[in-house]
Design an enzyme around this catalytic site. Structure first.
Site, PDB file in Angstrom:
ATOM      1  N   SER A 133     -54.554-132.326 -62.107  1.00 16.67           N
ATOM      2  CA  SER A 133     -54.114-130.953 -61.828  1.00 16.67           C
ATOM      3  C   SER A 133     -55.224-129.939 -62.064  1.00 16.67           C
ATOM      4  CB  SER A 133     -52.885-130.549 -62.634  1.00 16.67           C
ATOM      5  OG  SER A 133     -52.304-131.586 -63.301  1.00 16.67           O
ATOM      6  N   CYS A 141     -51.660-135.661 -68.528  1.00 18.74           N
ATOM      7  CA  CYS A 141     -51.805-134.425 -69.295  1.00 18.74           C
ATOM      8  C   CYS A 141     -52.713-133.406 -68.624  1.00 18.74           C
ATOM      9  CB  CYS A 141     -52.324-134.729 -70.690  1.00 18.74           C
ATOM     10  SG  CYS A 141     -51.147-135.658 -71.678  1.00 18.74           S
ATOM     11  N   SER A 184     -53.470-139.594 -70.273  1.00 19.98           N
ATOM     12  CA  SER A 184     -52.734-139.852 -69.039  1.00 19.98           C
ATOM     13  C   SER A 184     -51.582-138.859 -68.887  1.00 19.98           C
ATOM     14  CB  SER A 184     -52.175-141.269 -69.063  1.00 19.98           C
ATOM     15  OG  SER A 184     -53.228-142.160 -69.308  1.00 19.98           O
TER      16      SER A 184
END
Ligand code: GTP
Ligand code: SPV
Ligand code: MN
Length: 629
Positions: A280, A276, A274
């Site tokens: 993205s 990390c 989570s």
């Protein structure tokens, strides 16, 4: 309760319209589950969603009417606040209910089943007496597919139910088709007593209990979506057990299509703990997103087919800005359905940390009325928005949504990444020497630091195997072994990569920029097509300098220097040996049934590191390593 009693309860507590909607689903387990929930929670009324456009609109309206959400200036946008102490997944009170005669790994948080049921059902007693019980039929995975898992969620929160509409596939029709089949996951949630801001008040009575013997989850006195939207991390725990029984895999992974030469598109999955890097990475500009959190894998005719369990994003908003995340920025700024949570609201507009815009000095946030400089009970300054503030949107509303999202067969995977917040050891990107090496040295060895996505201290180093450890409801070693075995079913195994966006230099600075991950993705894409060479190191295959120079230039218009390359790809032997020792120790002491192969693969890697050290020293320049043959 016998069948007659069940029918009796349902008929006496649902009005005609709702009983008709419910009885169109002829399923004894559904009826019994609801009758029990109604008896227990004692709602003022019961509303069944049939997923019709009217019902979907009613849900949206009710979330605002009951004040769990408030409209913002931009059409379709709303804000929801969770309580000050309800801003992330709560590991402490999330437990597996284990029958007396069974055991789970000691690394798992568990409670004796009967005691746990008594406790959580005690907190649920009469919890809905002033509220409407909402009954939702959904599916995980695409509809009409081997991947689909039907789910029933019963909640008293229109925010939770609204989130289901954005994040998952509607399943009323699927349940009608199911008939008497009783294989589905069931979730019962109540936000419990609410305060005047409509947030759960009895924090100390927050409980999230997973009764895997009955494929049922209970959640009470919490609203944060990770604890309440049952199809997310709660059903994940049940689907890991189902996958284990049936011989496929459930993963905490994104899915994306990376573009390459001649317009081709290559699918990747990636596991990151989570906060990390899943969203993205999957949202990299110019590429296609298929999912950002939970993926199912099945071996079909020797190919690794993957599907997204979800159909929306519950994403971290911190650091989303126009420059780094243009696609999501666009969605968060234009009309359309978005639920913001725990951001700052001023003048009907949302503000968050790292948005690239200065936030106003006053407004409303997760702490209530907020003014810059406000302190919490412990004297710490309250930030304008919570670090774990999020947005919920449907993937179909994104310009970069992959067209295969709802393909019932899934997509064929070519690569899998594993990455965590590893400040010291692993290089930014490397390819494993084999399927087994990748699963073991990157997946089962994944080290990270705790983040704001779970309640508790941030930045504490830990091992988080495959980034999914919190959710593994079977012996951890068996889970690793299932991954190893899965590879044997594949004629064409996806390549496995270890990535690390969070490597730091001696001064503690990150050695990579936020956009560099795009370069790694393009390199991995080329590797899956066998187009570029690599260098062989003791921990894996790394990119050649010249190849990266080209990709950095073409993609980011950046001049990638030899110094950049050396800073990022120097092999840090002492840190890598220390890492292996920690991982071996962890598997020896914390994991039951770690496969013997794991120790062999890690010991072999340690030997390779020691050998390299005797030849080149502690810190080995990437230019020293030989080309792959
Ligand atoms: P969950 O939704 O909690 O499962 O998380 P996720 O894995 O999707 O995390 P996400 O991609 O949203 O990343 C979260 C955090 O990592 C954000 O605060 C980002 O700013 C930060 N982040 C992402 N990529 C990078 C990177 O390349 N470098 C650094 N330093 N931070 C990054
Ligand atoms: C995570 O924490 O891994 C998330 C957000 O994806 S939550 O909904 O809290 O699970
Ligand atoms: Mn997640």
């Amino acid at each position: 309760m016998n069948d007659n009693q069940v029918t009796e309860i349902l008929k006496s507590r649902l009005d005609e319209k709702n009983i008709n909607k419910l009885m169109a689903i002829q399923n004894k387990r559904v009826h019994a589950f609801l009758a029990d929930a109604i008896e227990l929670c004692n709602p003022a009324s019961v509303w069944v969603s049939s997923d019709s456009p009217e019902d979907v609109a009613y849900n949206r309206r009710m979330a605002v009417e009951v004040k769990e959400e408030r409209p913002l200036k931009v059409q379709g946008h709303t804000i929801h606040f969770d309580g000050m102490h309800d801003q992330g997944r709560d590991r402490e009170v999330t437990k597996y209910l284990v029958p007396r005669n069974q055991t789970l790994s000691k690394a798992l948080n568990q409670k004796e089943r009967e005691d746990g049921l008594d406790e959580v059902r005690g907190f649920l007693k009469d919890s809905m007496k002033d509220r409407i019980m909402i009954v939702r039929f959904m599916t995980l995975g695409p509809a009409n597919s081997e991947f689909s898992i039907p789910c029933l969620e019963c909640t008293d929160s229109f925010y939770v139910s609204h989130s289901l509409n954005l994040l998952y596939r509607l399943g009323y029709e699927e349940f009608k088709r199911l008939g008497s089949e009783n294989q589905f996951f069931a979730i019962l949630h109540s936000a419990g007593t609410l305060d005047e801001r409509m947030v759960s008040k009895e924090v100390d009575k927050r409980r999230i209990y997973i009764d895997y013997t009955e494929d049922t989850v209970y959640s009470v006195n919490t609203q944060y979506a990770g604890n309440t939207v049952g199809l997310k991390k709660l059903a994940l725990r049940l689907s890991i057990r189902k996958a284990d029984r049936e011989g496929w895999l459930t993963e905490h992974m994104f899915l994306m299509g990376v573009h390459g030469k001649n317009g081709r598109k290559t699918y990747f999955a990636g596991a990151f703990p989570s906060a990390c890097g899943k969203t993205s990475t999957a949202m990299l500009p110019g590429e296609k997103i298929l999912g950002d959190d939970i993926a199912y894998f099945r071996a079909v005719d020797g190919r690794c087919m993957a599907a997204n369990a979800e159909s929306g994003i519950f994403g971290i908003i911190q650091n989303v800005n126009a420059e780094d995340d243009p696609t999501i920025w666009d969605v968060l700024n234009k009309p359309g359905e978005v639920i913001f949570s725990n951001v700052l609201i001023a003048d009907g507009k949302p503000y968050w940390l790292g948005m690239g815009v200065d936030p106003p000095e006053t407004g409303e946030n997760f702490s209530g009325a907020w003014r810059k400089g406000n302190k919490d009970k412990n004297g710490n300054e309250i930030p304008c928005a919570h670090k774990n503030a999020r947005y919920a949107v449907s993937l179909k509303d994104l310009a970069n949504c992959d067209p295969e999202l709802n393909n019932p067969h899934g997509v064929e995977l070519s690569g899998i990444m594993y990455g965590g917040r590893d400040a010291k050891a692993y290089v930014p990107v490397q390819q494993s020497l084999s399927w087994e090496h990748g699963i073991i040295a990157y997946g089962a060895s994944l080290e990270t630091e705790t983040t704001f996505a779970t309640i508790g201290k941030e930045g504490v180093p830990e091992i988080n195997l495959m980034s999914i450890q919190d959710f593994v409801a079977i012996p951890l070693g068996k889970y690793v072994n299932n991954n190893l075995e899965f590879g044997k079913k594949l004629k064409k195994q996806p390549l496995i990569f270890g990535v690390n966006y969070f490597l730091r230099d001696k001064q503690g600075k990150f050695v990579n920029g936020i956009r560099d991950k795009h370069v790694w993705a393009k390199w991995m894409e080329q590797r899956t097509h066998g187009e570029v060479n690599a260098l062989v190191t003791p921990t894996g295959l790394i990119p050649e300098y010249e190849v990266l120079v080209t990709i950095f230039k073409q993609l980011l218009d950046k001049n990638y220097t030899r110094e950049d390359y050396e800073a990022q790809f120097t092999l840090r032997v002492p840190e890598n040996i220390a890492k292996i020792d920690r991982v071996i120790e962890f598997h020896r002491t914390e994991v039951d049934r770690s496969p013997e192969l794991l120790f062999e693969v890690l010991s072999a890697q340690k030997e390779r590191l020691q050998k390299a050290r005797s030849e080149y020293g502690d810190y080995i320049s990437p230019f020293s390593f030989p080309k792959e043959r």
